[in-house]
Design a protein around this motif. Structure first.
Motif, PDB file in Angstrom:
ATOM      1  N   CYS A 166      -1.547  -2.652   2.220  1.00 54.98           N
ATOM      2  CA  CYS A 166      -1.718  -1.054   2.565  1.00 54.98           C
ATOM      3  C   CYS A 166      -0.907  -0.557   1.387  1.00 54.98           C
ATOM      4  N   LYS A 221      -5.763  -0.513   3.726  1.00 53.67           N
ATOM      5  CA  LYS A 221      -5.374   0.539   4.504  1.00 53.67           C
ATOM      6  C   LYS A 221      -4.693   1.429   3.765  1.00 53.67           C
ATOM      7  N   ILE A 223      -2.605   5.183   3.529  1.00 56.35           N
ATOM      8  CA  ILE A 223      -1.683   6.286   4.227  1.00 56.35           C
ATOM      9  C   ILE A 223      -1.105   7.314   3.195  1.00 56.35           C
ATOM     10  N   GLN A 244     -13.004  10.667   2.441  1.00 53.87           N
ATOM     11  CA  GLN A 244     -12.911  10.315   3.762  1.00 53.87           C
ATOM     12  C   GLN A 244     -13.205   8.912   3.890  1.00 53.87           C
ATOM     13  N   ASN A 247     -10.463   3.882   7.266  1.00 56.37           N
ATOM     14  CA  ASN A 247      -9.198   3.153   6.954  1.00 56.37           C
ATOM     15  C   ASN A 247      -8.139   4.047   6.153  1.00 56.37           C
ATOM     16  N   LYS A 249      -5.565   7.520   6.462  1.00 52.33           N
ATOM     17  CA  LYS A 249      -4.909   8.329   7.254  1.00 52.33           C
ATOM     18  C   LYS A 249      -4.128   9.524   6.505  1.00 52.33           C
ATOM     19  N   PHE A 251      -1.218  12.557   6.564  1.00 54.53           N
ATOM     20  CA  PHE A 251      -0.222  13.299   7.444  1.00 54.53           C
ATOM     21  C   PHE A 251       0.489  14.463   6.400  1.00 54.53           C
ATOM     22  N   SER A 276       2.680  -0.870   9.032  1.00 53.91           N
ATOM     23  CA  SER A 276       1.478  -1.250   8.141  1.00 53.91           C
ATOM     24  C   SER A 276       1.668  -2.616   7.453  1.00 53.91           C
TER      25      SER A 276
END
Length: 278
Positions: A166, A221, A223, A244, A247, A249, A251, A276
């Motif tokens: 990740c 992944k 984040i 986009q 996998n 995200k 915030f 993660s």
């Protein structure tokens, strides 16, 4: 007549001065952007001893520090352009180690007492030497890259090859042109104009969408935590230009700026990090 001639002379002088300043600015952007990247800030030297050091032929030094016990899961931390590992030793790394993670923190040339200067064109190569050393202690499928600001860009570029489980990014920008245009003006219309022009001028725009897509498409992944009030890498710019992917995200942290996003989001940030690596 004398007044008119004097006015014309002042106009010509002003035009020459502005042209010279703009030309100098463009030359710096084109050929010596590194000089603008690293601020002249003298932070305290980190308390943790150096675990690994790599010096280039030009004696630019990249160092690595290790925090926590030998654990199965690892965090590799990529700082921003100021380094400031000392502050993270107090505010962030204890949260990682208390969560059962061992931390390897990078300091780039010119940061945290290191020799030399930060050079973007060779930084990734220097980082790869450190990652090769870390690979003896961490498994890629239980490792998370954590990158802040400039370090977020470096983390993405390095992840494309290293393929950790990740990447957790904070204060990231899709490219350097976005950061520069946001510095020049806050007006969105002018930002878009400057963005197109600066993107053309830069020799390397360090765009992350393509390497990020490559990393995510291989099962990685992503984040991203981003401050709502970030004026260095504005959220509006990130939202409009970031790819986009299922996998990936994002915030948005309310009330957070470029410096304190991880502090404002601390409980959620740490919980997402622990998830993660499991």
């Amino acid at each position: 007549m004398k007044i008119r001639a004097g006015f014309k002379f002042l106009c010509v002088l002003l035009f020459i001065t502005i042209t010279a300043i703009v030309t100098l600015f463009l030359m710096v952007l084109r050929f010596n952007f590194d000089a603008l990247i690293q601020p002249p800030i003298d932070f305290l030297k980190p308390t943790q001893s150096v675990f690994y050091s790599y010096k280039s032929a030009e004696l630019d030094e990249l160092t690595l520090r290790r925090y926590g016990e030998d654990k199965q899961s690892c965090v590799i931390f990529f700082p921003g352009r100021s380094g400031a590992i000392t502050s993270y030793e107090k505010s962030l790394f204890p949260l990682f180690t208390e969560s059962g993670l061992q931390v390897f923190a990078l300091s780039y040339p010119g940061q945290d007492g290191n020799l030399g200067k930060l050079k973007l064109t060779v930084l990734l190569e220097q980082v790869e030497y450190a990652l090769e050393h870390i690979s003896h202690f961490c498994l890629k499928n239980t490792t998370v890259f954590v990158g802040r600001s400039l370090g977020a860009t470096v983390a993405v570029l390095a992840a494309q090859k290293w393929q950790p489980k990740c990447v957790l990014l904070e204060g990231v920008s899709v490219d350097l042109a976005s950061v520069i245009s946001a510095k020049v003006t806050e007006h969105k219309t002018f930002q878009n104009l400057f963005y197109s022009f600066i993107k053309y001028i830069l020799q390397n725009n360090f765009e992350i969408n393509r390497p990020l897509l490559d990393y995510l498409s291989k099962g990685g992944k992503g984040i991203i935590f981003h401050g709502e009030l970030d004026n260095v890498t504005p959220f509006s710019s990130l939202k409009s230009r970031l790819i986009q992917h299922p996998n990936l995200k994002l915030f948005v942290v309310e009330g957070a700026n470029h410096s304190n996003t991880y502090l404002k989001a601390k409980p959620h940030y740490i919980e997402i990090l622990k998830q993660s690596v499991n």
